[in-house]
Design a protein around this motif. Structure first.
Motif, PDB file in Angstrom:
ATOM      1  N   TRP A 147      -3.350   6.853  -9.136  1.00  0.00           N
ATOM      2  CA  TRP A 147      -2.432   6.383  -8.104  1.00  0.00           C
ATOM      3  C   TRP A 147      -2.733   7.055  -6.772  1.00  0.00           C
ATOM      4  CZ3 TRP A 147       2.873   7.411 -10.909  1.00  0.00           C
ATOM      5  CH2 TRP A 147       2.981   6.569 -12.028  1.00  0.00           C
ATOM      6  N   ALA A 148      -2.353   6.357  -5.702  1.00  0.00           N
ATOM      7  CA  ALA A 148      -2.375   6.946  -4.359  1.00  0.00           C
ATOM      8  C   ALA A 148      -0.954   6.849  -3.812  1.00  0.00           C
ATOM      9  CB  ALA A 148      -3.327   6.178  -3.452  1.00  0.00           C
ATOM     10  N   ARG A 149      -0.486   7.921  -3.225  1.00  0.00           N
ATOM     11  CA  ARG A 149       0.845   7.907  -2.613  1.00  0.00           C
ATOM     12  C   ARG A 149       0.762   7.145  -1.298  1.00  0.00           C
ATOM     13  NH1 ARG A 149       4.160  12.742  -0.061  1.00  0.00           N
ATOM     14  NH2 ARG A 149       2.200  13.797  -0.434  1.00  0.00           N
ATOM     15  N   VAL A 150       1.783   6.340  -1.016  1.00  0.00           N
ATOM     16  CA  VAL A 150       1.851   5.569   0.225  1.00  0.00           C
ATOM     17  C   VAL A 150       3.224   5.760   0.853  1.00  0.00           C
ATOM     18  CG1 VAL A 150       0.153   3.815  -0.446  1.00  0.00           C
ATOM     19  CG2 VAL A 150       2.555   3.464  -1.038  1.00  0.00           C
ATOM     20  N   LYS A 151       3.231   5.783   2.180  1.00  0.00           N
ATOM     21  CA  LYS A 151       4.493   5.890   2.903  1.00  0.00           C
ATOM     22  C   LYS A 151       4.882   4.496   3.367  1.00  0.00           C
ATOM     23  CE  LYS A 151       6.843   8.485   6.531  1.00  0.00           C
ATOM     24  NZ  LYS A 151       6.681   9.532   7.565  1.00  0.00           N
ATOM     25  N   ASN A 209      10.291   5.961   3.088  1.00  0.00           N
ATOM     26  CA  ASN A 209      10.216   6.386   1.693  1.00  0.00           C
ATOM     27  C   ASN A 209       8.767   6.348   1.223  1.00  0.00           C
ATOM     28  OD1 ASN A 209      12.999   6.701   1.487  1.00  0.00           O
ATOM     29  ND2 ASN A 209      13.311   4.583   0.835  1.00  0.00           N
ATOM     30  N   TYR A 210       8.545   6.977   0.080  1.00  0.00           N
ATOM     31  CA  TYR A 210       7.213   7.001  -0.502  1.00  0.00           C
ATOM     32  C   TYR A 210       7.192   6.210  -1.804  1.00  0.00           C
ATOM     33  CZ  TYR A 210       5.899  10.557   2.859  1.00  0.00           C
ATOM     34  OH  TYR A 210       5.618  11.220   4.030  1.00  0.00           O
ATOM     35  N   SER A 211       6.034   5.676  -2.095  1.00  0.00           N
ATOM     36  CA  SER A 211       5.788   4.991  -3.346  1.00  0.00           C
ATOM     37  C   SER A 211       4.347   5.286  -3.739  1.00  0.00           C
ATOM     38  CB  SER A 211       6.015   3.484  -3.180  1.00  0.00           C
ATOM     39  OG  SER A 211       5.894   2.825  -4.435  1.00  0.00           O
ATOM     40  N   PHE A 212       3.851   4.600  -4.743  1.00  0.00           N
ATOM     41  CA  PHE A 212       2.464   4.741  -5.161  1.00  0.00           C
ATOM     42  C   PHE A 212       1.845   3.357  -5.309  1.00  0.00           C
ATOM     43  CE2 PHE A 212       4.489   8.600  -6.681  1.00  0.00           C
ATOM     44  CZ  PHE A 212       3.564   9.577  -6.363  1.00  0.00           C
ATOM     45  N   ILE A 213       0.532   3.290  -5.122  1.00  0.00           N
ATOM     46  CA  ILE A 213      -0.209   2.097  -5.500  1.00  0.00           C
ATOM     47  C   ILE A 213      -1.221   2.513  -6.557  1.00  0.00           C
ATOM     48  CG2 ILE A 213       0.082   0.810  -3.340  1.00  0.00           C
ATOM     49  CD1 ILE A 213      -2.772   1.685  -2.543  1.00  0.00           C
ATOM     50  N   ASP A 214      -1.523   1.584  -7.466  1.00  0.00           N
ATOM     51  CA  ASP A 214      -2.532   1.883  -8.484  1.00  0.00           C
ATOM     52  C   ASP A 214      -3.895   1.427  -7.991  1.00  0.00           C
ATOM     53  OD1 ASP A 214      -2.708  -0.895  -8.930  1.00  0.00           O
ATOM     54  OD2 ASP A 214      -1.484  -0.820 -10.745  1.00  0.00           O
ATOM     55  N   LYS A 215      -4.917   1.626  -8.813  1.00  0.00           N
ATOM     56  CA  LYS A 215      -6.281   1.313  -8.391  1.00  0.00           C
ATOM     57  C   LYS A 215      -6.574  -0.176  -8.313  1.00  0.00           C
ATOM     58  CE  LYS A 215      -8.589   5.635  -9.155  1.00  0.00           C
ATOM     59  NZ  LYS A 215      -9.792   6.303  -9.623  1.00  0.00           N
ATOM     60  N   SER A 216      -5.602  -1.007  -8.702  1.00  0.00           N
ATOM     61  CA  SER A 216      -5.757  -2.449  -8.507  1.00  0.00           C
ATOM     62  C   SER A 216      -5.069  -2.893  -7.211  1.00  0.00           C
ATOM     63  CB  SER A 216      -5.189  -3.225  -9.696  1.00  0.00           C
ATOM     64  OG  SER A 216      -3.769  -3.154  -9.712  1.00  0.00           O
ATOM     65  N   GLY A 217      -4.366  -1.935  -6.561  1.00  0.00           N
ATOM     66  CA  GLY A 217      -3.711  -2.231  -5.293  1.00  0.00           C
ATOM     67  C   GLY A 217      -2.248  -2.593  -5.417  1.00  0.00           C
ATOM     68  N   LYS A 218      -1.712  -2.574  -6.621  1.00  0.00           N
ATOM     69  CA  LYS A 218      -0.306  -2.933  -6.829  1.00  0.00           C
ATOM     70  C   LYS A 218       0.568  -1.701  -6.699  1.00  0.00           C
ATOM     71  CE  LYS A 218      -1.349  -6.819  -9.741  1.00  0.00           C
ATOM     72  NZ  LYS A 218      -1.660  -7.214 -11.090  1.00  0.00           N
TER      73      LYS A 218
END
Length: 160
Positions: free
Chosen positions: A131-135, A140-149
């Motif tokens: 996962w990559a953390r995204v703002k 707020n923060y969330s995560f995306i997985d390696k497929s971009g979701k």
């Protein structure tokens, strides 16, 4: 005399018509040429293969970046404030940044795989291996997985 003046008039009209056609062709040529040049002119064209084989990064006259192929066709339109190297954060993707400072990813085919809607994107694996953390725009923060979701937590609390 009437015949002579009609013939003279026809010759003048014919000459005017030819001149008008020539002027029209010249104007059309100039307009088409300037439109074509305007579409393919860039402030800078970088070396092919520097970012991806057979692609060259281009910078528009407005200072925005994209990619073209060896035929000069736009693979990625020159609409981004920044395009980072492929593989920098994800092996098959490059980070893109829009003029309004939002981040996303493109793939090696030039497709947007993660829409540029995030204020920040962190490295994959910093907090979770896939996962990559995204703002988000709301802060707020969330995560995306390696497929971009985006990763959904369904009300779960996630500690970082």
């Amino acid at each position: 005399m009437l015949i002579d003046s009609v013939a003279l008039n026809n010759n003048l009209n014919s000459s005017k018509t030819i001149a008008m056609k020539n002027n029209f062709i010249l104007v059309a040529f100039i307009l088409i040429g300037s439109v074509c040049l305007g579409q393919s002119s860039f402030k800078e064209i970088y070396d092919y293969g520097q970012y991806k084989s057979n692609w060259a990064m281009v910078q528009s006259n407005e200072g925005l970046f994209g990619f073209i192929d060896k035929k000069g066709n736009a693979v990625v339109p020159a609409i981004y404030k920044n395009i980072y190297d492929f593989g920098e954060m994800h092996e098959d993707w490059a980070v893109i940044q829009t003029v309004d400072k939002k981040f996303g990813f493109i793939d090696k085919k030039g497709n947007v795989v993660v829409e540029p809607i995030y204020l920040e994107i962190y490295d994959f694996g910093d907090e979770h291996p896939n996962w990559a953390r995204v703002k988000l725009a709301n802060g707020n923060y969330s995560f995306i997985d390696k497929s971009g979701k985006e990763v959904s937590f369904k009300g779960q609390i996630v500690s970082l």
